[in-house]
Design a protein around this motif. Sequence first.
Motif, short mmCIF file in Angstrom:
data_model
loop_
_atom_site.label_atom_id
_atom_site.label_comp_id
_atom_site.label_asym_id
_atom_site.label_seq_id
_atom_site.Cartn_x
_atom_site.Cartn_y
_atom_site.Cartn_z
N MET A 1 0.79 -1.26 0.05
CA MET A 1 0.02 0.06 -0.01
C MET A 1 0.96 1.13 -0.04
N PHE A 2 1.90 1.26 0.79
CA PHE A 2 2.82 2.21 0.86
C PHE A 2 3.96 2.31 -0.11
N GLY A 3 4.54 3.24 -0.59
CA GLY A 3 5.67 3.41 -1.31
C GLY A 3 6.81 2.93 -0.40
N LYS A 4 7.67 2.49 -1.16
CA LYS A 4 9.04 2.18 -0.39
C LYS A 4 10.00 2.98 -0.11
N ARG A 5 10.73 2.85 0.91
CA ARG A 5 11.46 4.14 1.42
C ARG A 5 12.67 4.05 0.54
N VAL B 1 2.96 4.34 14.63
CA VAL B 1 2.52 5.38 13.44
C VAL B 1 4.14 6.01 12.88
N PHE B 2 4.68 6.34 13.82
CA PHE B 2 6.10 6.82 13.38
C PHE B 2 6.85 5.97 12.62
N SER B 3 7.10 4.81 13.19
CA SER B 3 7.76 3.98 12.66
C SER B 3 7.35 3.45 11.15
N ALA B 4 6.11 3.25 10.84
CA ALA B 4 5.45 3.00 9.68
C ALA B 4 5.47 4.29 8.87
N LEU B 5 5.42 5.39 9.23
CA LEU B 5 5.67 6.68 8.36
C LEU B 5 7.22 6.60 7.84
N ILE B 6 8.28 6.20 8.69
CA ILE B 6 9.57 6.40 8.34
C ILE B 6 9.98 5.16 7.32
N ASP B 7 9.27 4.07 7.45
CA ASP B 7 9.63 3.10 6.42
C ASP B 7 8.83 3.23 5.30
N ASP C 1 -1.44 13.13 5.27
CA ASP C 1 -2.04 12.04 4.18
C ASP C 1 -1.35 10.71 4.86
N ILE C 2 -0.33 10.55 4.73
CA ILE C 2 0.13 9.13 4.97
C ILE C 2 -0.16 8.56 6.29
N VAL C 3 -0.08 9.73 7.23
CA VAL C 3 -0.46 9.30 8.74
C VAL C 3 -1.64 9.12 8.81
N ASN C 4 -2.89 9.54 8.02
CA ASN C 4 -4.03 9.37 8.19
C ASN C 4 -4.41 7.70 7.61
N ASP C 5 -3.60 7.75 6.52
CA ASP C 5 -3.75 6.17 5.89
C ASP C 5 -3.31 5.25 6.86
N ILE C 6 -2.30 5.27 7.66
CA ILE C 6 -1.66 4.44 8.50
C ILE C 6 -2.63 4.29 9.60
N ILE C 7 -3.16 5.31 10.17
CA ILE C 7 -4.22 5.10 11.22
C ILE C 7 -5.50 4.33 10.86
N THR C 8 -5.89 4.75 9.52
CA THR C 8 -6.87 3.91 9.04
C THR C 8 -6.54 2.31 8.83
N ILE C 9 -5.55 2.03 8.18
CA ILE C 9 -5.25 0.59 7.88
C ILE C 9 -4.90 -0.13 9.33
N SER D 1 -10.42 14.43 17.53
CA SER D 1 -9.09 15.49 18.44
C SER D 1 -7.86 14.93 18.48
N GLU D 2 -7.95 13.57 18.88
CA GLU D 2 -6.72 12.79 19.15
C GLU D 2 -6.22 12.75 17.89
N GLN D 3 -6.70 12.34 16.71
CA GLN D 3 -5.99 12.16 15.44
C GLN D 3 -5.38 13.36 15.10
N GLU D 4 -5.99 14.57 15.33
CA GLU D 4 -5.18 15.76 14.93
C GLU D 4 -4.19 16.21 15.92
N GLU D 5 -4.23 15.97 17.12
CA GLU D 5 -3.14 16.17 17.82
C GLU D 5 -2.12 15.19 17.51
N LEU D 6 -2.27 13.92 17.16
CA LEU D 6 -1.20 12.91 16.62
C LEU D 6 -0.72 13.59 15.43
N LEU D 7 -1.32 14.03 14.68
CA LEU D 7 -0.95 14.33 13.22
C LEU D 7 0.01 15.64 13.37
N GLU D 8 -0.27 16.43 14.35
CA GLU D 8 0.44 17.86 14.56
C GLU D 8 1.63 17.13 15.14
#
Length: 496
Positions: free
Chosen positions: A1-5, A80-86, A107-115, A123-130
């Motif tokens: 689903m996500f592009g390779k690092r 979430v951060f680990s998945a984002l960096i990968d 956008d990527i973090v939202n996808d990770i949270i959904t998956i 509000s918690e999701q917005e705080e995590l995104l920020e």
Amino acid sequence: MFGKRGGEGFGRSANSGRPALPAAHPAVMTAPPVMDEPRPSQSIVMQPPAPKPSAVQKDTGSQARKRARTEDYYQTKAQVFSALIDTIDLSQLSKLDGESAREEIRDIVNDIITIKNFAMSISEQEELLEDICNDVLGYGPLEPLLARDDIADIMVNGAGQTFIEVNGKTIESDIRFRDNAQLLSICQRIVSQVGRRVDESSPICDARLPDGSRVNVIAPPLSIDGPALTIRKFKKDKLTLDQLVRFGAITPEGAVLLQIIGRVRCNVVISGGTGSGKTTLLNCLTSYIDRDERVITCEDTAELQLQQPHVVRLETRPPNIEGEGEITMRDLIKNCLRMRPERIIVGEVRGPEVFDLLQAMNTGHDGSMGTIHANTPRECLSRMESMIAMGGYTLPAKTVREIIASSVDVIIQAARLRDGSRRITQVTEVVGMEGDVIITQDLFKYEIEGEDSNGRLIGRHVSSGITKPHFHDRVRYFNEEQRLAAALEAMERNSQ
């Protein structure tokens, strides 16, 4: 689903149709992202803040929403951060402008949270995104404080305690760091941007932010309870003398007098305690330098923001890890004299370099300026003598005083009063020598008359009655005689 690092995609699904990142961005990442995935052996539970001093006021506006992070929050963020960096390609991310990079990460973090199907409120999701955007692109939890223009100082005492200064008062902020490792990582990111380093082998460092804000870091083992980070923030809109008049720091007539002093190339020393506004006042005075003059600034960390077109900015350099390569303030000032300056501005005089500055003032570089830590103009003169002695000079005391008296024209005293307000408390000119004593006279001073019901001090600027200062000939040379006379007369009338 996500592009390779490292691949050509940028973390979007293959069928999204979004192209790889194009444009360039100045915020090239100079250090790894702040949020490191915690190791199993490490606790990610935030340490409780240290007991708060009773004298420090509480930030009542933030009590309703205290950011006390739980273990679950940090575990979720780490996943979430680990998945984002990968997923993302950091080299591509560094080419984007700040807003575009932030949108991509969101956008990527939202996808990770959904998956991963994390149960979070909006509000918690917005705080995590920020939080994650700030960790990757900025200075982590510091970002909200850096964005506020009403904060003068940020003081981080380890991961669990952050204080700020607002309107001259120190209050505790609700900002916390995950642990001391995250705080140290942020400190390293800040200092690496100006080519410096902070770690166990070099635990003390001065640096600056891109906007010129002054940064000091002291790390373990010298700082026992974790890294201590202090940021002296600069306002986005630089203060002017007109604004200082509106704030009550000086009268309109006093502001005219300072304008004339800056314009007619008096040699000026700005004296004051820590946090009294010396650098701000120096910035204000330099705005009245003629635009055709060549100005060279020397600073430990570049803070001055001169607006003239012909400015050369110099900065000292600490020694490297082998103890070599240090460039001191004395080295900079000596080199200045070979660069054909018309004015030399020294951000802060702390030691023997004061002798070199006085020599420059005495050898044709009229209008040079500097700041010194001192509580009164008379104490400022004494500190200059002491600093010259620190340099190992064996000159007689009278000779040293003669050099000071012939070099310095005006001492401007700034002070931070007990109610948090900042005032220009004295403007004193150096007249000359009488025997072994340097003779000075005040042009005006600030007198405290009491305080109001809110604890704010009430005072006024009082003229000394002098209508013809010692630098009057210099004023006449620059054709500012009438304006000076009008300002001094107005000050005298208002003082009666």
